[in-house]
Design an enzyme around this catalytic site. Structure first.
Site, short mmCIF file in Angstrom:
data_model
loop_
_atom_site.label_atom_id
_atom_site.label_comp_id
_atom_site.label_asym_id
_atom_site.label_seq_id
_atom_site.Cartn_x
_atom_site.Cartn_y
_atom_site.Cartn_z
N GLY A 253 31.92 7.62 34.00
CA GLY A 253 30.70 8.38 34.30
C GLY A 253 31.02 9.54 35.23
CG PHE A 254 28.01 12.38 36.41
CD1 PHE A 254 28.39 13.60 35.89
CD2 PHE A 254 26.80 11.83 36.01
CE1 PHE A 254 27.58 14.28 34.99
CE2 PHE A 254 25.99 12.50 35.11
CZ PHE A 254 26.37 13.72 34.60
CD GLU B 65 13.28 14.24 33.80
OE1 GLU B 65 13.65 15.16 34.56
OE2 GLU B 65 14.02 13.29 33.48
CG ASP C 167 23.56 4.57 39.98
OD1 ASP C 167 23.53 5.51 40.79
OD2 ASP C 167 22.72 4.38 39.09
CB VAL D 59 36.65 -3.92 33.60
CG1 VAL D 59 36.95 -4.70 34.86
CG2 VAL D 59 37.69 -2.83 33.37
N GLY E 159 35.30 3.08 34.68
CA GLY E 159 34.05 3.80 34.47
C GLY E 159 34.29 5.28 34.30
CB ALA F 221 24.14 13.26 38.31
#
Lengths: 451, 451
Positions: free
Chosen positions: B10-11, B168, B297, B77, B8, B313
Site C-alpha cells: 500500500g502507500f 462520498e 493503518d 503472510v 504490504g 493516505a
C-alpha cells in the site's frame, strides 16, 4: 402499436433495435440477461490485460435511451411460446407481434464438458477476467515456486483452436512473456515461458487464404509461439493437455475452438444444424413463423457459396439492420428482398503491429494490416469516451509494451450476489474469509506526494 | 547485505520500498497478497461506476522493477517470528534484518459480523465491484419488479457511516439516481430513489470543522440524500436496516463505519489498541524490537494532539518515507529523530463540483474545493496513463454525468481459481451453469458499421 420483442443486446439485437427506433408505431422491448452491450472483437484484449471491461462495453439502456418507445429489460429468457406469441423470462412474460432472437452462441467442448473448468473459453466478460487472472497468476505463482517441474508447468500456456481468437490470444501471450513482463521478475525469466497454439486442421486461420495463414504462422513463431497444426486434443485436466500421444504439462489452457447454439434453440422445436443453430429462411424468419426471426450466431443462414455465414460481428450487424427494414416493411405489408451478406473481408491481429487482413481481393499483412485493423476497430467501438480511452491504452501498449489492466481480482467474494437474495439455498455456499488487504487506509482525502 | 522485508504494497509499504531503492547494500523483499498497488482514495469511484479498477491500480512489481535489489512476492503472510526474525507466508518463510509491517486494516462491524454479507465495506477492489454490482442491480431489478413495496426497497440505498467514504458514497448515489440514470428507465423513475446516510455522531465528517460538515450536509441534501445523525444501527439483514426504533426497507446497504487492525497483529504478542492496531514507539518500532516497524493503518501512533494519527493516505506515505530514512540510518548506526506527521489537511468530495477541503487553516467549500480535490488526486494518482485515462473518465462524468463503468459483472464464475488447483476440497464448490450470453459472435475481426 406493433410490439417487437428483441432477445439479446449483441450486435444483431442492438442494430435491429436502433434500426426500428425511428418507427413511430413500433414498441420495442429489448431483453438481455446482461446490462451491457459488449464489443466482442476486443474481448481478448481484456483477457490479455490491455483493456478494462468497461472500455469495450456500454450499458444497453443508455445506447437506446434516445427512443422513448424502447424499453430494456435485464432478464433471462427461458422459452418462447411460438403459438401464443409470448416470450417467457424467469420472472415475466412478454407478448409480441414480431420477435427477433439474437442470443449468440456458447463454447462447446465437443462432448468433453469436464474440460471447461480447466480450459475457459472467451465469450463473456467474466471469462475474459478469469483468463486474465489465470495468466497473471501463473507468472506470480512461478516466481514463488521452488519445484522446477511445477514452475515449468506454470510457465507453459496452451491455446486450443487456431481461429482468429486463438491466434490473437497466442500472439498476446507471446508478447506478454517476451516484452511486458520481461523486467518485472527476479527469480523467473518470463521469456522462458512456452506458448503453444494447437489446431486440428492442417493450417491456422482456415477461413483466410494460404498466404495469410502462413504469414500469421511466421508472425506467431517470431513471438516465440509454437504452432502445432493437425494436432488433436485428447484430454485436458488440472495439470495439462494430451495432444495425440504427447502430454504437455501446463497450468494455463485456453479454449478457442468450437461454438454451439444457445440452449434456447433446443426449446423451440425447430430445425437446428449440427452446431445447434436455428436453420432459418433466406429472410431470417422461422419456417411457418414469418413473424419470428433469428439473427447473428444463433442462426444458420446459407451464404452465396452454399456454406453457412461465419459467426462474426459484420454478419450479425448486417442481419440486425436487415431485420429492422424487414419488420418495417412487414408492418406496411410491403414485400422485402431476402437477406444478402456484403462480405467486407476478415482480419486477425497477432500482437503489436502484426496482423493479416483480407478485404475484397486485397491481402495485407504486417504493419499495414495492423493499422487497418486498429483504425477499423477504434472506428466501430461504441462510445466516444471509450474510443479515446482505448486509444490511450493502446498507445501505452504500443510504445511501452505496457498493459494497463494487470490486476488479479479474486473471483471469490464473500458477499451473496443480489440475485441470490431470495434463494437461501445458494446463500448456503460457504463464504471465504475476508483477508486483511495490505493497502493504504482510506478514511480521508488529500493523499500526499509519492516519491 | 541487509535484508529488509516489507509486508504490504500500500502507500506505506510502497513508499518505504521506493525510499530504500537507492541504498546499495539493502536487499528488499516486498510481500503482498495482491499483485497491485491500489490508489485507495479513489476506490469509491470504482464502486460508483465512474472508474475501472485498472485505472486506479498498478502492478506492484512494475512500480519497483527499476531496482534490481527489490523482489516482489505475491504471498499471504500468516505470521512473524520476532525472535528468529522470520516472516512466514503460506508457502514460504523469509529471514530479515529489518521488517516493515504495513498491512492496512479491515472493516469491523462492532461484533455484528453477520451484517457483512448485507452491508459490504469498501476496502478492496472486490468489494468495490460488489458494491457497483449491487447498486446497478438494484435499479435493473426495480425496473422489472411488479410489487410496489419490493420496488421501493430496491430503490432505497442506505450508507452507514458519515466519514469521508460514507459522504462520498452517498453523494455519488444521489448523483447516479438524479442525473446518470435519469433518462435510462421506462417503468421506474430513478429520481424517486431514496439515499439515506446514517451517522451515530451528532454530525457527519467529524474530523472536519463544524462549518465544513454542515456545508457537506447541505450539499448532500441538495442531491436528495437524507442525512440521519445521532442514529444508531441496531440490525442489518437481507431486506433492510433497523435504526433506533425505525426500520428502513432497503435492498442495498453500504458499510463505511469502523475499521480494525489486521488479524496478523493478534499473532505478534504485542500491545494493541482497542481497534486492534499495533501500538508502536515514536520511531514506529515495536517495543523491544528496534528492527521491526509498523506503519500505516496497521499501527497506532500518537499525534501531537495526543490522539492517534488518522488512518489516511498522507500518514501512511509519510511514515513509509520516514521508515526508509530510519532504516538507512540504522544500518549506518546513525541516530534518527522520531516520526513527525506534517498535517496537510483533509478533503472530502460530494459529487460533481461539490467538496469540502481544509488545508492548514484555510477552508474551501463548493467548486473551488472540488477543483483542489481534483487536481490533488490526479497529481498523486500513480502512472501517467492512468492519470490521462482518469481525467477522460472524469471529463465525461463532469460534462455528461455519464459513468464509464456501468457494468454488472457476475461474481459467480464457473471456473476454479488457480489457487485452488491443488485444493480439491475447494474445487468441490458446485460451479454455476454457464448461460448462453446474448452477444455478437467473435470468430473474426473487421466488425462492420454501427448505425
Amino acid at each position: 402499436m406493433q410490439r417487437v420483442v428483441i432477445v439479446g443486446g449483441g450486435f444483431a439485437g442492438l442494430s435491429a433495435a436502433r434500426g426500428l427506433a425511428r418507427e413511430r408505431n413500433v414498441e420495442i422491448t429489448l431483453i438481455d440477461e446482461r446490462n451491457y452491450h459488449l464489443f466482442q472483437p476486443l474481448l481478448y484484449q481484456v483477457a490479455m490485460a490491455v483493456l478494462s471491461p468497461a472500455e469495450i462495453a456500454a450499458p444497453i439502456r443508455s445506447l437506446v435511451s434516445g427512443n422513448p418507445r424502447t424499453s430494456v429489460l435485464r432478464q433471462r429468457v427461458v422459452g418462447v411460446d411460438l403459438k401464443e406469441r409470448r416470450v417467457h423470462s424467469e420472472k415475466d412474460s412478454h407478448e409480441y407481434d414480431y420477435l427477433i432472437l439474437a442470443c449468440g452462441v456458447r463454447h462447446t467442448y465437443f462432448g468433453n464438458d469436464q474440460w471447461e473448468p480447466h480450459a475457459p473459453g472467451l465469450k463473456t466478460v467474466e471469462q475474459a477476467l478469469e483468463i486474465r487472472r489465470r495468466v497473471l497468476d501463473a507468472f506470480e505463482e512461478a516466481e514463488t515456486e521452488h519445484d522446477a517441474a511445477r514452475q515449468r508447468a506454470l510457465l507453459t500456456f496452451v491455446v486450443v483452436g487456431g481461429g482468429p481468437t486463438g491466434v490473437e490470444l497466442a500472439g498476446a501471450l507471446g508478447e506478454i512473456s517476451r516484452h511486458t513482463l520481461a523486467r518485472d521478475f527476479r527469480r523467473i525469466d518470463p521469456m522462458q515461458a512456452r506458448v503453444i497454439l494447437i489446431e486440428a486442421a492442417p493450417r491456422i486461420l482456415a477461413s483466410f487464404s494460404e498466404q495469410s495463414s502462413s504469414h500469421a504462422m511466421r508472425d506467431l513463431e517470431s513471438l516465440g509461439v509454437q504452432v502445432w497444426t493437425q494436432s488433436h486434443v485428447r484430454r485436458i485436466d488440472l495439470n495439462g493437455v494430451e495432444v495425440g500421444n504427447e502430454r504437455i504439462e501446463a497450468k494455463t489452457v485456453l479454449w478457442a475452438a468450437g461454438v454451439r447454439g444457445p440452449d434456447l434453440n433446443q426449446t423451440l422445436g425447430i430445425e437446428l444444424d449440427h452446431q445447434g443453430r436455428a436453420v432459418v429462411n433466406p429472410d431470417l424468419s422461422l419456417p411457418d413463423h414469418p413473424e419470428v426471426f433469428v439473427a447473428g450466431d444463433q442462426s444458420h443462414v446459407t451464404g452465396p457459396d452454399g456454406n453457412p455465414l461465419p459467426g462474426i460481428a459484420p454478419v450479425a450487424m448486417q442481419q440486425g439492420h436487415y431485420l429492422a427494414k424487414r419488420v418495417r416493411k412487414a408492418i406496411r405489408g410491403a414485400p422485402c428482398p431476402n437477406f444478402a451478406y456484403r462480405d467486407k473481408g476478415r482480419m486477425a491481429t497477432i500482437g503489436r503491429s502484426r496482423a493479416v487482413a483480407e478485404i475484397a481481393s486485397v491481402r495485407f499483412a504486417g504493419r499495414p494490416a495492423w493499422w487497418v485493423w486498429l483504425v477499423v476497430h477504434i472506428y466501430y467501438l461504441i462510445g466516444f469516451k471509450n474510443r479515446l480511452v482505448v486509444i490511450l491504452q493502446w498507445a501505452g501498449a504500443f510504445v511501452r509494451f505496457s498493459r494497463g489492466a494487470r490486476l488479479i481480482v479474486d473471483k471469490d467474494w464473500q458477499f451473496y450476489p443480489m440475485e441470490n437474495v431470495d434463494a437461501p439455498d445458494q446463500n448456503a455456499r460457504d463464504a471465504s474469509d475476508e483477508q486483511s488487504k495490505p493497502s493504504a487506509p482510506r478514511e480521508g482525502g488529500n493523499p500526499s506526494r509519492n516519491p
